[in-house]
Design a protein around this motif. Structure first.
Motif, PDB file in Angstrom:
ATOM      1  N   PHE A   4      37.370 -18.542  24.689  1.00 38.85           N
ATOM      2  CA  PHE A   4      36.177 -17.716  24.824  1.00 38.85           C
ATOM      3  C   PHE A   4      36.088 -16.715  23.671  1.00 38.85           C
ATOM      4  CE2 PHE A   4      34.005 -13.884  26.179  1.00 38.85           C
ATOM      5  CZ  PHE A   4      32.800 -14.385  26.637  1.00 38.85           C
ATOM      6  N   GLU A   5      37.183 -16.041  23.372  1.00 41.80           N
ATOM      7  CA  GLU A   5      37.190 -15.056  22.284  1.00 41.80           C
ATOM      8  C   GLU A   5      36.926 -15.716  20.937  1.00 41.80           C
ATOM      9  OE1 GLU A   5      41.074 -13.485  23.011  1.00 41.80           O
ATOM     10  OE2 GLU A   5      40.308 -11.813  24.200  1.00 41.80           O
ATOM     11  N   PHE A   8      33.231 -16.581  20.797  1.00 35.01           N
ATOM     12  CA  PHE A   8      32.526 -15.307  20.623  1.00 35.01           C
ATOM     13  C   PHE A   8      32.603 -14.855  19.167  1.00 35.01           C
ATOM     14  CE2 PHE A   8      32.382 -10.689  20.480  1.00 35.01           C
ATOM     15  CZ  PHE A   8      31.258 -10.403  21.237  1.00 35.01           C
ATOM     16  N   ARG A  37      32.251 -22.405  27.582  1.00 33.42           N
ATOM     17  CA  ARG A  37      32.407 -21.042  27.053  1.00 33.42           C
ATOM     18  C   ARG A  37      31.072 -20.506  26.551  1.00 33.42           C
ATOM     19  NH1 ARG A  37      36.478 -22.856  28.996  1.00 33.42           N
ATOM     20  NH2 ARG A  37      35.184 -22.163  30.705  1.00 33.42           N
ATOM     21  N   GLU A  40      29.227 -19.317  29.458  1.00 39.95           N
ATOM     22  CA  GLU A  40      29.731 -18.003  29.871  1.00 39.95           C
ATOM     23  C   GLU A  40      29.133 -16.890  29.014  1.00 39.95           C
ATOM     24  OE1 GLU A  40      33.985 -17.977  29.847  1.00 39.95           O
ATOM     25  OE2 GLU A  40      34.117 -19.506  31.402  1.00 39.95           O
ATOM     26  N   LEU A  41      29.003 -17.138  27.713  1.00 39.70           N
ATOM     27  CA  LEU A  41      28.384 -16.139  26.842  1.00 39.70           C
ATOM     28  C   LEU A  41      26.971 -15.834  27.316  1.00 39.70           C
ATOM     29  CD1 LEU A  41      29.373 -17.231  23.217  1.00 39.70           C
ATOM     30  CD2 LEU A  41      29.982 -15.108  24.343  1.00 39.70           C
ATOM     31  N   ARG A  42      26.256 -16.876  27.716  1.00 46.14           N
ATOM     32  CA  ARG A  42      24.873 -16.704  28.162  1.00 46.14           C
ATOM     33  C   ARG A  42      24.791 -15.995  29.508  1.00 46.14           C
ATOM     34  NH1 ARG A  42      23.493 -22.816  26.812  1.00 46.14           N
ATOM     35  NH2 ARG A  42      22.592 -22.574  24.740  1.00 46.14           N
ATOM     36  N   THR A  43      25.527 -16.494  30.492  1.00 47.42           N
ATOM     37  CA  THR A  43      25.359 -16.008  31.860  1.00 47.42           C
ATOM     38  C   THR A  43      26.137 -14.733  32.147  1.00 47.42           C
ATOM     39  OG1 THR A  43      27.109 -17.487  32.636  1.00 47.42           O
ATOM     40  CG2 THR A  43      24.851 -18.300  32.766  1.00 47.42           C
ATOM     41  N   GLN A  44      27.390 -14.674  31.759  1.00 47.08           N
ATOM     42  CA  GLN A  44      28.218 -13.518  32.107  1.00 47.08           C
ATOM     43  C   GLN A  44      28.059 -12.364  31.128  1.00 47.08           C
ATOM     44  OE1 GLN A  44      32.201 -14.974  32.516  1.00 47.08           O
ATOM     45  NE2 GLN A  44      31.685 -16.315  34.226  1.00 47.08           N
ATOM     46  N   GLN A  45      27.849 -12.672  29.858  1.00 44.87           N
ATOM     47  CA  GLN A  45      27.757 -11.621  28.854  1.00 44.87           C
ATOM     48  C   GLN A  45      26.317 -11.267  28.495  1.00 44.87           C
ATOM     49  OE1 GLN A  45      30.595 -10.100  27.804  1.00 44.87           O
ATOM     50  NE2 GLN A  45      31.624 -11.432  29.256  1.00 44.87           N
ATOM     51  N   ILE A  47      24.310 -12.789  26.383  1.00 45.19           N
ATOM     52  CA  ILE A  47      24.038 -12.983  24.961  1.00 45.19           C
ATOM     53  C   ILE A  47      23.069 -14.145  24.800  1.00 45.19           C
ATOM     54  CG2 ILE A  47      25.063 -13.587  22.735  1.00 45.19           C
ATOM     55  CD1 ILE A  47      27.625 -12.197  23.754  1.00 45.19           C
TER      56      ILE A  47
END
Length: 87
Positions: A4-5, A8, A37, A40-45, A47
């Motif tokens: 993930f990092e 990102f 991942r 996750e950037l879209r939904t949780q963060q 972005i």
């Protein structure tokens, strides 16, 4: 550093665009893991990650991910959704 990092860093910090297959090759994982991942950037963060499709000279379609600024319409829709959820 987690996958993930790494995703990102490539998309957000460095501002590059890359396909899931490219990033999977760079990070030693699968394209499905990269797609998860990105999700996750879209939904949780929250972005704005865009998926742009390209067709090469052989007719093959590839999807490249990039980070961009959301349009006014997308932001307005988000505010409407928040307003209706809290009412």
């Amino acid at each position: 550093m987690s996958i993930f990092e790494k995703v990102f860093t490539v998309l957000v910090v460095e501002g590059r665009q890359a396909s899931a297959k490219q990033m999977a090759s760079w990070f030693g994982t699968t394209p499905n893991t990269i797609a998860a991942r990105v999700s996750e950037l879209r939904t949780q963060q929250g972005i704005a990650v865009y998926a742009n499709k390209r067709v090469d000279s052989q007719g093959r379609t590839s999807t490249f991910y990039r980070v961009g600024a959301p349009t006014k319409a997308v932001v307005a829709a988000g505010f409407r959704a928040l307003a209706s959820a809290s009412a």
